[in-house]
Structure formats: C-alpha cells, structure tokens
Design an enzyme around this catalytic site. Sequence first.
Site, PDB file in Angstrom:
ATOM      1  N   ASP A 253       0.841  -1.187   0.000  1.00 51.55           N
ATOM      2  CA  ASP A 253       0.000   0.000   0.000  1.00 51.55           C
ATOM      3  C   ASP A 253       0.884   1.247   0.000  1.00 51.55           C
ATOM      4  O   ASP A 253       1.859   1.329   0.748  1.00 51.55           O
ATOM      5  CB  ASP A 253      -0.912   0.011   1.231  1.00 51.55           C
ATOM      6  CG  ASP A 253      -1.973   1.085   1.152  1.00 51.55           C
ATOM      7  OD1 ASP A 253      -3.007   0.843   0.508  1.00 51.55           O
ATOM      8  OD2 ASP A 253      -1.759   2.182   1.726  1.00 51.55           O
ATOM      9  N   ASN A 261      -2.431  13.237  -3.893  1.00 52.71           N
ATOM     10  CA  ASN A 261      -3.524  13.737  -4.714  1.00 52.71           C
ATOM     11  C   ASN A 261      -3.944  15.139  -4.297  1.00 52.71           C
ATOM     12  O   ASN A 261      -4.166  16.020  -5.141  1.00 52.71           O
ATOM     13  CB  ASN A 261      -4.724  12.794  -4.621  1.00 52.71           C
ATOM     14  CG  ASN A 261      -4.574  11.558  -5.492  1.00 52.71           C
ATOM     15  OD1 ASN A 261      -3.838  11.568  -6.467  1.00 52.71           O
ATOM     16  ND2 ASN A 261      -5.243  10.486  -5.127  1.00 52.71           N
ATOM     17  N   ASP A 270      -1.460   9.592 -10.243  1.00 54.95           N
ATOM     18  CA  ASP A 270      -1.323   8.528 -11.251  1.00 54.95           C
ATOM     19  C   ASP A 270       0.147   8.214 -11.526  1.00 54.95           C
ATOM     20  O   ASP A 270       0.525   7.056 -11.719  1.00 54.95           O
ATOM     21  CB  ASP A 270      -2.011   8.954 -12.551  1.00 54.95           C
ATOM     22  CG  ASP A 270      -3.525   8.994 -12.424  1.00 54.95           C
ATOM     23  OD1 ASP A 270      -4.045   8.468 -11.422  1.00 54.95           O
ATOM     24  OD2 ASP A 270      -4.171   9.570 -13.317  1.00 54.95           O
ATOM     25  N   GLU A 294      -4.711   2.479  -4.403  1.00 53.54           N
ATOM     26  CA  GLU A 294      -3.263   2.517  -4.184  1.00 53.54           C
ATOM     27  C   GLU A 294      -2.734   1.199  -3.637  1.00 53.54           C
ATOM     28  O   GLU A 294      -1.619   1.139  -3.118  1.00 53.54           O
ATOM     29  CB  GLU A 294      -2.889   3.655  -3.230  1.00 53.54           C
ATOM     30  CG  GLU A 294      -3.391   3.507  -1.813  1.00 53.54           C
ATOM     31  CD  GLU A 294      -4.768   4.115  -1.584  1.00 53.54           C
ATOM     32  OE1 GLU A 294      -5.058   4.517  -0.451  1.00 53.54           O
ATOM     33  OE2 GLU A 294      -5.562   4.193  -2.546  1.00 53.54           O
TER      34      GLU A 294
END
Length: 411
Positions: A253, A261, A270, A294
Amino acid sequence: MFARAQLALRQLLFPNGLLVICVLAALWFVPRGSAYPAGARWVSIGILLATSLLAARLHSLRAFLSALSLLGLLLWLILGAAGPGALRCAVELLVIDVAVIAILVDDAFFDWLAITWWSAFLLVQWATFVALVRWTPALIQAISNRTVETSFGSFGVLELIISACALLLLIKFFFKADAVGAGMFWVVIALVLRRPAAAELYVALAGAALAVSIIERSHWIAYHDELTGLPGRRAFNEALAGVGRFYSVAVVDVDHFKNFNDTFGHDTGDQVLRNVAGHLARVSKGRGFRCGGEEFAIVYDGLPVEDAAVEAEKVRRSIEEDVFVARGPARSARKRTERRFKAKMSRRKKAVETNVTVSIGVAAAQSDTHDAQDVVKAADKALYSAKELGRNRVEIHSAASHAKRARATRD
C-alpha cells in the site's frame, strides 16, 4: 529492459504471429497452378465483416479502420480492372494505409467521425486507382517494375516501401507493445503475396490475424490495469487459484497517497502509481498485481514467508530510494474548482523532488490452511500493523504477533 523485450516478442509471435507463419508456410508448399477453393472469396468477405463487427463491438478504432482498408482491397480484387503490375500496386496502397493507421491513430477512443472520413478517403483512393489502372496501365506497370540499384544489388521500389512500412510498425510495437499493433504488423506480412492467384486467401489471412489481435486486446484489458499495465484483480484471483501448496502473498500500500492527490493533483497521483507499478513489474521471484486504488500485491509461489519478506523488503527499499519528481497540480487535467486544500496546493506550483514509500504486509499459507482468501486477509492484517508501526516497513503476519498486538491495543 530485457524482460520487457522478451514480453513484447512473445506478444508479437503468439498467437497471431504463429497463425500467419503457419498458413504462409502451408501456402508456400502448394504447387504453382493449383486451383484454390471456389468459396475462398466468400470466406474472405465473411472474415472481414466479422473482424469489422468485432472491432466495433470491442471499440478498437485502429483495427476497424484496418479492416475497412482490407475490405477495400478485397472489393478491388473482386470488381476492379486487373492489369500488369496492378495487384502489386494495390497491395502497396493497402500496406501504406495500415502503416498510417498504426502510427497516427490512437485506440483510446472509438470515433465514428474518423471512420466516416477514412471511408471517404478509401473511396477516393480506390476510385483513383481504378481509373489509373484503366487509363494509364503503362504507368502502373512501370511503377510495379521499377527498381533501385544499390551496392547490395537491385531492389524493387514497392518491396522497399513495404519493408520500410513493416519496419516502422515493428519499431512502434516495441516502443509501445499492444496486441492490435502486433496484429497490424502481421497484416503487412500476410500480404507479401507469393501466389497472386490466391490473393483473396491472403486478404482473409490478414483479416484473421487482425481479428485474433482484437480478441487478444480485449483479453488484455480484462486482465490488466490500464493505468499501470500490471495484471489486475481478476489476474490476481486466478494467480491465487493456480498456486501450489506453499506460497506467500505480500500486500503493498502506498503511504500517504491521499496527500499526493490533495497536494499535487490526480495526475501526479497517477504518476506515483505508475512508479510503484514499475518496481513491482521487475520483481524476480514473484509476480506483481494492482488490486485497486493505491493497493498492490505480489504472489510468491513456492516461497516461504521469511524469504518472501526479504524479497518484499527489496521492493520497499527500491521504491524508497527512487527519487520521485512531483510536477504540481498545474499539470493536472482533472483539477476541479471544488477541490479541498486550495491553499496547500497553491504552495506546490513548482516541481518538487520527494520520495514515495510503501508499507507491506506478508503472509503465507500455513500447514493447517491454504485458502487464498485467508492468506490475503492475513497479509492485510500485517499491512495494518506496518501502518500502525510508522509506515514504510515490511511486517510478517503470525497468529502470535497479531494476538499480542491486539492485547496491547485493548490495554
């Protein structure tokens, strides 16, 4: 790089490459002057129509335009006025059309307007070609027979152009390997006519190669994550169903992914996911997957949990040591006016060098349980432990350690 080239070569040769090579080899050994099946024309028409419908249904614009081009060549073979050298020039036009489609057309969307324009272009192209064959046959024959003298010998101009188009398709494929790109390369190879009398069969073979590539593309989309290129959730579930009796699973993770973000924008998020996926794609003793958001996973078939943890630590360290350049929210095409943390984002307008870290939980099939879902849940618990202990670390799941940590949490 070697692994990537090996994967691209396998995708190029199998399955449509194998199909074209085998059929061309069979046609090579057919004696000259042999009669071909009377229904070959209708088979060719059926294959091209089926390929067109398949391309439209599975939204492959390049394949649809290529099928239209093949259909134009087939209609000329059926209805056009033949002449000396006309067939070679017609094939040359088709090869150039396919090369233009492969290089200039993107498969990211299916555009009926582009199809309309291409259909109009093909109509004009073949009408002009029919007129030239009918009214200037000497010119067509001269173009067909023209050669170029080099230090290596004499080469036909048409053959050189076909070779150049095939080389361009091959180079583009190895830079951006995809099933339809491979299929278009084999369309060109299939149209290297060794038996002009069987031209319609060669067109059918080219259409079949294109159809196989469309199906292969659809299969790739179903089993792979489009953003990162890693195998997706469905492939992960199938990999777990096919492992042996002893295996390990690592759940990966990205740490503080929401902050990436919110601070830099979704495009940078991304980029983070693609960066992590690139490291997981290079694992040597396992196979990486993107499971959603993620979260990633690595399946180590036949590897005990201690060895799997060592391999997972290598992945964690390589990601941490890889400097990541965040470009900032100004590069995000998905920036919205209602996005939160505007003040925080405004301070990140310039490129910033940072490090991406991941937390990893590892678990293995035990002697008393081999159920894949139980192993994944155990790896998830180990991942939560890694998060609670400060992130950017690898944790191994064991029943004793989990019970001890649960008691400490209650106390």
